[in-house]
Design a protein around this motif. Structure first.
Motif, mmCIF file in Angstrom:
data_model
loop_
_atom_site.group_PDB
_atom_site.id
_atom_site.type_symbol
_atom_site.label_atom_id
_atom_site.label_comp_id
_atom_site.label_asym_id
_atom_site.label_seq_id
_atom_site.Cartn_x
_atom_site.Cartn_y
_atom_site.Cartn_z
ATOM 1 N N TYR A 1 1.011 -1.126 -0.172
ATOM 2 C CA TYR A 1 0.084 -0.158 0.008
ATOM 3 C C TYR A 1 1.004 1.107 0.116
ATOM 4 O O TYR A 1 0.526 1.932 -0.792
ATOM 5 C CB TYR A 1 -0.943 -0.193 0.883
ATOM 6 N N THR B 1 0.659 3.640 -3.228
ATOM 7 C CA THR B 1 -0.038 5.314 -2.945
ATOM 8 C C THR B 1 1.685 6.281 -3.285
ATOM 9 O O THR B 1 0.704 7.810 -3.622
ATOM 10 C CB THR B 1 0.530 5.829 -1.016
ATOM 11 N N CYS B 2 2.848 5.607 -2.667
ATOM 12 C CA CYS B 2 3.742 6.968 -2.924
ATOM 13 C C CYS B 2 4.386 6.973 -4.863
ATOM 14 O O CYS B 2 4.088 7.614 -4.925
ATOM 15 C CB CYS B 2 5.383 6.106 -2.725
ATOM 16 N N TYR C 1 1.522 6.628 -6.966
ATOM 17 C CA TYR C 1 0.754 7.262 -6.974
ATOM 18 C C TYR C 1 1.061 8.697 -6.810
ATOM 19 O O TYR C 1 0.904 9.651 -8.237
ATOM 20 C CB TYR C 1 -1.021 6.643 -6.814
ATOM 21 N N SER C 2 1.552 9.003 -5.674
ATOM 22 C CA SER C 2 2.041 10.679 -5.834
ATOM 23 C C SER C 2 2.446 11.154 -6.360
ATOM 24 O O SER C 2 2.625 12.512 -7.303
ATOM 25 C CB SER C 2 1.831 10.770 -4.203
ATOM 26 N N LYS D 1 -0.860 9.770 -10.563
ATOM 27 C CA LYS D 1 -2.175 10.425 -10.342
ATOM 28 C C LYS D 1 -2.045 11.115 -11.908
ATOM 29 O O LYS D 1 -3.652 12.517 -11.711
ATOM 30 C CB LYS D 1 -1.910 11.657 -9.033
ATOM 31 N N THR E 1 -5.625 3.244 -10.396
ATOM 32 C CA THR E 1 -5.308 2.726 -8.866
ATOM 33 C C THR E 1 -5.667 3.003 -7.036
ATOM 34 O O THR E 1 -5.782 2.951 -6.739
ATOM 35 C CB THR E 1 -3.452 4.188 -8.630
ATOM 36 N N LEU E 2 -6.565 4.553 -7.506
ATOM 37 C CA LEU E 2 -7.359 4.930 -6.841
ATOM 38 C C LEU E 2 -8.548 3.391 -6.509
ATOM 39 O O LEU E 2 -7.865 3.199 -5.116
ATOM 40 C CB LEU E 2 -8.620 5.472 -6.967
ATOM 41 N N LEU F 1 -5.952 0.742 -4.116
ATOM 42 C CA LEU F 1 -5.850 1.862 -2.595
ATOM 43 C C LEU F 1 -6.937 1.166 -1.982
ATOM 44 O O LEU F 1 -6.689 0.835 -0.578
ATOM 45 C CB LEU F 1 -5.628 3.172 -3.294
ATOM 46 N N TYR F 2 -8.066 1.831 -2.212
ATOM 47 C CA TYR F 2 -9.174 0.927 -1.715
ATOM 48 C C TYR F 2 -9.166 -0.160 -1.324
ATOM 49 O O TYR F 2 -9.766 -1.008 0.097
ATOM 50 C CB TYR F 2 -10.642 1.659 -1.579
ATOM 51 N N ARG G 1 -6.988 -1.672 1.662
ATOM 52 C CA ARG G 1 -7.148 -1.246 2.333
ATOM 53 C C ARG G 1 -8.561 -2.453 2.715
ATOM 54 O O ARG G 1 -8.137 -2.913 4.393
ATOM 55 C CB ARG G 1 -8.539 -0.226 2.734
#
Length: 193
Positions: free
Chosen positions: A12, A16-17, A19-20, A24, A33-34, A37-38, A41
């Motif tokens: 995760y 996330t990194c 994506y950032s 994005k 990707t979002l 990520l969800y 979780r």
């Protein structure tokens, strides 16, 4: 915390990194990707609780999250369309002209979640896990209605927040959540008849 949870947490964090920094800004991949990520979780939560997660749960939630991700982008693009701008959305790989396509992709993803849920309800797994599996059919109608409601609100320009923030404040969304939960509870109860 077990090693499985820590492994999913590491995945995760890396995603996330990535994506950032990069993802994005890439059209379509950002929403995919979002959604991942969800869904991660849920996977990490299952690992932390020591639960085996159903592929049905992951598929339904993944498509719902994909729909919500596209809904977020549509909400960001809609003001550009209203102002007649053709420019790209700030920091994103979309232009105002992409709004209708983003809308179609998001609605399709939301309805795909309902199709997967229908397939699950038709299968043997639901019949084994629930005392009244037909009571869960209500969830299918609620899910389709809620997805349609959320997209209608975005189409009308009524959604000014992140879709999740909107849903938490929206009375219709809260009623849908209550009806969904009530259907699941009703499915677990042994009725005397």
């Amino acid at each position: 915390m077990g090693p499985r949870f820590l492994a999913w947490l590491a995945v995760y964090f890396v995603l996330t990194c990535w994506y950032s920094v990069t993802l994005k800004r890439l059209a379509l991949l950002d929403c995919m990707t979002l959604a991942c990520l969800y869904t991660l979780r849920i996977v990490a939560g299952g690992a932390a609780a020591g639960l085996a997660l159903s592929h049905w749960l992951l598929a339904v939630s993944g498509f719902v999250f994909l729909s919500l991700s596209f809904l977020k982008r549509h909400t960001e693009l809609r003001p550009l369309v209203q102002r007649g701008e053709a420019a790209a959305a700030h920091g994103r790989g979309y232009t105002a002209h992409d709004a209708s396509l983003v809308q179609m992709l998001g609605i399709a993803a939301g309805y795909a979640s309902a199709v997967v849920l229908a397939l699950y309800l038709h299968g043997d797994t639901a019949k084994v896990l629930y005392a009244q599996p037909y009571a869960i059919l209500v969830t299918l109608g609620v899910l389709v209605y809620w997805i349609s409601w959320m997209w209608l609100q975005s189409h009308r320009g009524e959604m000014h927040d992140d879709p999740v923030v909107f849903a938490v404040k929206d009375k219709v969304s809260l009623a849908c959540g209550a009806a969904f939960a009530a259907s699941l509870v009703a499915a677990t109860v042994e009725w005397p008849w």
